[in-house]
Write a protein that holds these residues in place. Structure first.
Motif, PDB file in Angstrom:
ATOM      1  N   THR A 125     -28.193 -35.271  -0.610  1.00  0.00           N
ATOM      2  CA  THR A 125     -28.455 -36.275   0.430  1.00  0.00           C
ATOM      3  C   THR A 125     -29.790 -35.998   1.120  1.00  0.00           C
ATOM      4  O   THR A 125     -30.296 -34.871   1.106  1.00  0.00           O
ATOM      5  N   HIS A 126     -30.305 -37.053   1.737  1.00  0.00           N
ATOM      6  CA  HIS A 126     -31.516 -36.933   2.553  1.00  0.00           C
ATOM      7  C   HIS A 126     -31.265 -37.725   3.830  1.00  0.00           C
ATOM      8  O   HIS A 126     -30.734 -38.831   3.772  1.00  0.00           O
ATOM      9  N   CYS A 127     -31.630 -37.165   4.977  1.00  0.00           N
ATOM     10  CA  CYS A 127     -31.402 -37.784   6.275  1.00  0.00           C
ATOM     11  C   CYS A 127     -29.907 -37.952   6.542  1.00  0.00           C
ATOM     12  O   CYS A 127     -29.072 -37.262   5.946  1.00  0.00           O
ATOM     13  N   HIS A 128     -29.558 -38.874   7.444  1.00  0.00           N
ATOM     14  CA  HIS A 128     -28.148 -39.173   7.715  1.00  0.00           C
ATOM     15  C   HIS A 128     -27.970 -40.672   7.640  1.00  0.00           C
ATOM     16  O   HIS A 128     -28.572 -41.414   8.414  1.00  0.00           O
ATOM     17  N   SER A 129     -27.171 -41.090   6.680  1.00  0.00           N
ATOM     18  CA  SER A 129     -26.920 -42.521   6.495  1.00  0.00           C
ATOM     19  C   SER A 129     -25.423 -42.776   6.529  1.00  0.00           C
ATOM     20  O   SER A 129     -24.669 -42.212   5.729  1.00  0.00           O
ATOM     21  N   THR A 130     -25.004 -43.648   7.444  1.00  0.00           N
ATOM     22  CA  THR A 130     -23.569 -43.965   7.537  1.00  0.00           C
ATOM     23  C   THR A 130     -23.117 -44.759   6.307  1.00  0.00           C
ATOM     24  O   THR A 130     -21.981 -44.622   5.865  1.00  0.00           O
ATOM     25  N   ASP A 131     -24.029 -45.569   5.748  1.00  0.00           N
ATOM     26  CA  ASP A 131     -23.667 -46.312   4.530  1.00  0.00           C
ATOM     27  C   ASP A 131     -23.438 -45.346   3.364  1.00  0.00           C
ATOM     28  O   ASP A 131     -22.467 -45.474   2.613  1.00  0.00           O
ATOM     29  N   ALA A 132     -24.344 -44.368   3.209  1.00  0.00           N
ATOM     30  CA  ALA A 132     -24.190 -43.403   2.114  1.00  0.00           C
ATOM     31  C   ALA A 132     -22.904 -42.601   2.300  1.00  0.00           C
ATOM     32  O   ALA A 132     -22.138 -42.384   1.353  1.00  0.00           O
ATOM     33  N   LEU A 133     -22.646 -42.189   3.542  1.00  0.00           N
ATOM     34  CA  LEU A 133     -21.455 -41.369   3.783  1.00  0.00           C
ATOM     35  C   LEU A 133     -20.168 -42.154   3.568  1.00  0.00           C
ATOM     36  O   LEU A 133     -19.133 -41.583   3.212  1.00  0.00           O
ATOM     37  N   ALA A 134     -20.237 -43.494   3.762  1.00  0.00           N
ATOM     38  CA  ALA A 134     -19.040 -44.318   3.536  1.00  0.00           C
ATOM     39  C   ALA A 134     -18.591 -44.211   2.072  1.00  0.00           C
ATOM     40  O   ALA A 134     -17.386 -44.194   1.785  1.00  0.00           O
ATOM     41  N   THR A 135     -19.549 -44.114   1.149  1.00  0.00           N
ATOM     42  CA  THR A 135     -19.167 -44.015  -0.268  1.00  0.00           C
ATOM     43  C   THR A 135     -18.489 -42.666  -0.545  1.00  0.00           C
ATOM     44  O   THR A 135     -17.522 -42.596  -1.291  1.00  0.00           O
ATOM     45  N   VAL A 136     -18.993 -41.604   0.098  1.00  0.00           N
ATOM     46  CA  VAL A 136     -18.381 -40.279  -0.092  1.00  0.00           C
ATOM     47  C   VAL A 136     -16.968 -40.283   0.503  1.00  0.00           C
ATOM     48  O   VAL A 136     -16.013 -39.788  -0.102  1.00  0.00           O
ATOM     49  N   GLU A 137     -16.852 -40.886   1.684  1.00  0.00           N
ATOM     50  CA  GLU A 137     -15.544 -40.918   2.348  1.00  0.00           C
ATOM     51  C   GLU A 137     -14.499 -41.595   1.456  1.00  0.00           C
ATOM     52  O   GLU A 137     -13.384 -41.103   1.295  1.00  0.00           O
ATOM     53  N   HIS A 138     -14.900 -42.727   0.841  1.00  0.00           N
ATOM     54  CA  HIS A 138     -13.943 -43.436  -0.009  1.00  0.00           C
ATOM     55  C   HIS A 138     -13.614 -42.644  -1.273  1.00  0.00           C
ATOM     56  O   HIS A 138     -12.479 -42.671  -1.738  1.00  0.00           O
ATOM     57  N   ALA A 139     -14.603 -41.945  -1.804  1.00  0.00           N
ATOM     58  CA  ALA A 139     -14.346 -41.127  -3.002  1.00  0.00           C
ATOM     59  C   ALA A 139     -13.364 -40.003  -2.660  1.00  0.00           C
ATOM     60  O   ALA A 139     -12.418 -39.730  -3.416  1.00  0.00           O
ATOM     61  N   VAL A 140     -13.585 -39.384  -1.496  1.00  0.00           N
ATOM     62  CA  VAL A 140     -12.706 -38.284  -1.067  1.00  0.00           C
ATOM     63  C   VAL A 140     -11.293 -38.834  -0.823  1.00  0.00           C
ATOM     64  O   VAL A 140     -10.293 -38.237  -1.243  1.00  0.00           O
ATOM     65  N   ASP A 141     -11.221 -39.999  -0.171  1.00  0.00           N
ATOM     66  CA  ASP A 141      -9.909 -40.620   0.083  1.00  0.00           C
ATOM     67  C   ASP A 141      -9.178 -40.926  -1.218  1.00  0.00           C
ATOM     68  O   ASP A 141      -7.951 -40.938  -1.267  1.00  0.00           O
ATOM     69  N   ALA A 142      -9.962 -41.199  -2.279  1.00  0.00           N
ATOM     70  CA  ALA A 142      -9.339 -41.498  -3.574  1.00  0.00           C
ATOM     71  C   ALA A 142      -8.957 -40.212  -4.316  1.00  0.00           C
ATOM     72  O   ALA A 142      -8.530 -40.254  -5.469  1.00  0.00           O
ATOM     73  N   GLY A 143      -9.120 -39.083  -3.641  1.00  0.00           N
ATOM     74  CA  GLY A 143      -8.668 -37.815  -4.214  1.00  0.00           C
ATOM     75  C   GLY A 143      -9.709 -37.094  -5.054  1.00  0.00           C
ATOM     76  O   GLY A 143      -9.391 -36.115  -5.741  1.00  0.00           O
TER      77      GLY A 143
END
Ligand code: RUB
Length: 313
Positions: A125-143
């Protein structure tokens, strides 16, 4: 004169207490909502003039993230209403809709982007992006197990925010200095960044250092994915405007004492840079994934040509 809350929001955006393109857009819409709710204007012209002045104050804070003018335009374009009360109702309905849409778009984008991430993948990652982190969050939620190599992102170190958010999601994090990126790209499956603006040719304008990272990623054969809601599409670029790159204070780069010790030098501190479309593999929006070269059709569909801004004097 805009109300105090508008002035405070504008200052918080300028000083980066409120930062990141999506968050800035939401805060600007909330400030317009407060202005409309608090207005004591007695005629429609005065009410509209107040809203325009508030929008100008917000618009003048930072020039690069197009989500800010896109938010202001969404609220103020072709205001409907013959009385102050009707106009107020229109503004309040629109600001609430804008903020709700923002959340839904990020949620949808996150679900779409998560499909690219496989179990066991490592992202950089580079910087802090809430959009980018949303994709990680959903991947983690999917196990899925995801690991992250996080660039610190000088001079403001937004990588620290990313590292903290990723830890909250349970993602193992390795923090590196920006110049170590090339060294670690062989260990990475995707470079995942956000955007402040996307131009009609598919160029991505994001935190300074993104373009160098993209060149390095190309060199290593690592795909570069940009997570960006459609409020990051810059309609002005359809008619040939370029995106202004914000230059920030040199005090973010070097202390006064160090500067004096070194002697006479010039310090430059651009906050963003432009990554050409050939260095980007995909742009993920809430409307689906796009190769950067085809984003222009979505831009036209959603925005059309933008003429005069509705907050012009
Ligand atoms: C923030 C930055 C982010 C984009 C996207 O720069 O470059 O990558 O704004 O963020 P700054 P989001 O810290 O200077 O505002 O996805 O949250 O909109």
């Amino acid at each position: 004169m805009p109300i105090e809350e508008v002035e405070e929001t504008a200052e918080a955006i300028e000083t980066m207490e409120i930062r990141g393109a999506a968050t800035i857009a939401g805060a600007a819409a909330a400030a317009l909502e407060s202005q409309a709710a608090a207005s004591e204007a007695t005629d429609p012209e005065a009410f509209e003039a107040e809203l325009r002045a508030a929008a100008r104050t917000l618009y003048q804070t930072r020039p690069t993230a197009v989500s800010l003018p896109n938010a202001l335009r969404f609220v103020l374009q072709d205001l409907e209403g013959a009385t102050v009360e009707e106009l107020r109702e229109t503004v309040l309905t629109r600001t609430r809709k804008f903020r709700a849409d923002l959340e839904h778009a990020q949620e949808r984008l996150g679900r779409i982007g998560a499909n690219r991430l496989r179990d066991g993948d490592v992202i950089m990652t580079h910087c802090h992006s809430t959009d980018a982190l949303a994709t990680v969050e959903h991947a983690v939620d999917a196990g899925k197990d995801i690991e992250a190599i996080v660039k610190e992102t000088r001079p403001r170190n937004q990588g620290h925010i990313t590292a903290q958010r990723l830890r909250e999601l349970g993602v193992p994090v390795t923090l590196i200095v920006d110049s170590a990126a090339h060294r670690y790209l062989n260990d990475v499956d995707h470079v995942l960044v956000g955007a402040d603006s996307i131009a009609a040719d598919g160029s991505v304008i994001n935190k300074i250092g993104t373009s160098g990272l993209a060149v390095n990623a190309r060199d290593r054969g690592t795909p570069i994915v940009v997570a960006a809601q459609t409020i990051k599409l810059h309609p002005g670029t359809l008619t040939g405007h370029t995106v202004e790159i914000e230059m920030r204070a040199e005090s973010e780069v070097i202390s006064k004492a160090d500067r004096e010790k070194i002697g006479e030098i010039t310090v430059k501190n651009p906050a963003f840079d432009v990554t050409p479309p050939r260095h980007v593999d995909a742009i993920i929006t809430e409307r689906g994934q796009y190769p950067p070269e085809s984003i222009v059709s979505l831009m036209r569909e959603l925005y059309g040509d933008v003429d005069e801004e509705p907050w012009a004097e």
